[in-house]
Design an enzyme around this catalytic site. Structure first.
Site, PDB file in Angstrom:
ATOM      1  N   ALA A 151       3.405   0.550  -6.799  1.00 29.44           N
ATOM      2  CA  ALA A 151       2.965  -0.116  -5.570  1.00 29.44           C
ATOM      3  C   ALA A 151       3.375  -1.586  -5.585  1.00 29.44           C
ATOM      4  O   ALA A 151       3.795  -2.130  -4.550  1.00 29.44           O
ATOM      5  CB  ALA A 151       1.447   0.004  -5.422  1.00 29.44           C
ATOM      6  N   HIS A 152       3.280  -2.237  -6.749  1.00 33.72           N
ATOM      7  CA  HIS A 152       3.715  -3.636  -6.838  1.00 33.72           C
ATOM      8  C   HIS A 152       5.202  -3.749  -6.505  1.00 33.72           C
ATOM      9  O   HIS A 152       5.614  -4.626  -5.740  1.00 33.72           O
ATOM     10  CB  HIS A 152       3.441  -4.195  -8.244  1.00 33.72           C
ATOM     11  CG  HIS A 152       2.000  -4.572  -8.473  1.00 33.72           C
ATOM     12  ND1 HIS A 152       1.016  -3.646  -8.689  1.00 33.72           N
ATOM     13  CD2 HIS A 152       1.398  -5.787  -8.502  1.00 33.72           C
ATOM     14  CE1 HIS A 152      -0.145  -4.280  -8.858  1.00 33.72           C
ATOM     15  NE2 HIS A 152       0.052  -5.571  -8.751  1.00 33.72           N
TER      16      HIS A 152
END
Lengths: 275, 176
Positions: free
Chosen positions: B33-34
């Protein structure tokens, strides 16, 4: 193997697996309560309070107490009346697949190189099954999470280094820091072979943690003097217990293995009923 | 002390070792997700937001298990979030000196007890999801918290409780 027995083994495996990931054994719960009462550090105490609240909620709601439901390590005792044949492993694998679908468990088992997930917590060599003779047919499941397993270690000491064993144990916990979700339980294997020591260390995690001999207590005290505390936030309780198993070894070697286990020292046994 | 998202300057008054509870919407993010947010932008308003290092088990619209994951994996991935206005990172095990500096005068790292998946789930409501194509564990889930109990692990003045405890342990082991 007759189909009835296959079914009962699969069923017992699924039951033991479900119980292990939902209900923590009484000796581990007692050790956590004792640690909570003994802690004087407010942060450490609140961490253990969270753990105890979590255990109670999981049991009430029949949910896994940690989202890392581990990989299945299975110990089987076989009575003389049950032959040891390959289908035994198949029945146990079937039980793991059922538990994965019904509890449900997080699918954690992957190919070691492609990292492809099998989706059902089984695969070549998994579940990890250990068979030994016994009085009755019983299946013990020890779901092993990765956070603590990854900080475990095997050291091949010199025969002259028996006195270094406590240092190796303490250094393993120091290097692990907050990663294994302390307070930890340590299984220590001394002797045997390179792999045998590791096997002993994991088997030591099956032992009740409400009793320790003098050597185990001294190792536990040495670890707790580090002051890492619950979750590495500081406090008196870094280890709940240390359990040691020994085996004879070569005169020229001294294998020592430390299997680190998180506070969720999960294990459960189900007996396979006769029909 | 109870904190509520979106967070503001009240986080600057927090000190390492303080126990707090957190309410309001937080956003989960793990490694993938980062990376997705770096490429495609942050899908929520980052001003005063809290990012939770967690890969939950979600069943329909219910959060089944949502304990914290190891925050150190995100040591090199968190700067852009704090630059965008995120005020709190939540996870287990602490973060490194680089993140401690990035938090200075801006925000805090809050520790949630590792393994407490059922406790977390009981204090959460599912509010939405971004990047669902990343899969259940890696997607960005919006979770509504109800007084989640946390400890300030790193404060905005550069104090890192994990680093202090580890340094004391090194001394105790005779390693210095």
């Amino acid at each position: 193997m007759d189909p009835g027995l296959y079914e009962r083994i699969a069923d017992a495996t699924a039951r033991a697996c479900a119980q292990a990931v939902i209900d923590l054994p009484a000796d581990v719960l007692a050790a956590l309560r004792h640690a909570r009462d003994a802690e004087t550090d407010a942060v450490a105490r609140s961490e253990i309070e969270n753990i105890l609240a979590n255990i109670a909620l999981a049991s009430e709601e029949r949910l896994p107490l940690c989202q890392d439901t581990g990989v299945p390590v299975v110990y089987v005792t076989l009575p003389p009346s049950v032959p040891y044949e390959a289908v035994l492993s198949e029945a146990i694998g079937e039980g793991i697949r059922r538990a994965t679908a019904t509890v449900p468990l997080r699918p954690n088992v992957v190919d070691p190189c492609t990292r492809r997930n099998t989706g059902d917590n089984t695969g070549p060599g998994m579940p990890d099954i250990h068979v030994r003779p016994g009085d009755r047919l019983a299946i013990t499941v020890l779901p092993k999470g990765a956070g603590a397993e990854n900080t475990s270690r095997v050291a091949m000491l010199l025969p002259s280094e028996v006195g270094r064993i406590p240092d190796v144990v303490v250094e393993t916990v120091l290097a692990a820091g907050a990663r294994p979700c302390p307070p930890v339980v340590l299984g220590v294997g001394i002797g045997g072979t390179f792999d045998g020591a590791a096997r002993l260390a994991k088997e030591a995690l099956l032992e009740p943690i409400d009793v320790m001999d003098d050597f185990e207590s001294s190792l536990c005290d040495a670890v707790n003097r580090l002051g890492l505390g619950p979750m590495g936030l500081g406090g008196q309780t870094t280890a709940l217990a240390v359990k040691v198993k020994r085996a004879s070894c070569h005169t020229a070697s001294l294998p020592v293995a430390i299997n680190v286990q998180c506070w969720a020292n999960r294990r459960a046994t189900a007996t396979v009923e006769r029909d | 002390m109870n904190l509520e998202t979106p967070l503001g300057d009240e986080v600057l008054a927090l000190r390492a070792g303080d126990r707090v509870t957190l309410s309001g919407v937080v956003y989960t993010a793990r490694d993938e997700a980062h990376l997705a947010m770096m490429r495609q932008g942050i899908p929520f308003d980052p001003a005063g937001a809290a990012v939770y290092h967690c890969g939950p088990v979600v069943d329909g619209d219910r959060v089944v298990a949502a304990g914290p994951t190891t925050s150190a994996r995100m040591n090199r991935l968190s700067g852009f979030l704090l630059d965008a206005g995120v005020r709190a990172l939540i996870g287990k095990g602490g973060m490194d000196a680089g993140v401690t500096e990035q938090l200075r005068d801006r925000g805090v790292y809050l520790a949630f007890t590792g393994g407490c998946a059922a406790l977390a789930a009981a204090r959460m409501r599912l509010e939405g999801v971004f990047f669902s194509d990343l899969g259940m564990a890696e997607a960005v889930w919006a979770l509504g918290l109800d007084r989640l109990p946390l400890v300030v692990g790193i404060d905005s003045r550069g104090r890192n409780l994990f680093a202090e405890v580890q340094a004391r342990a090194e001394v105790a082991a005779g390693r210095t």
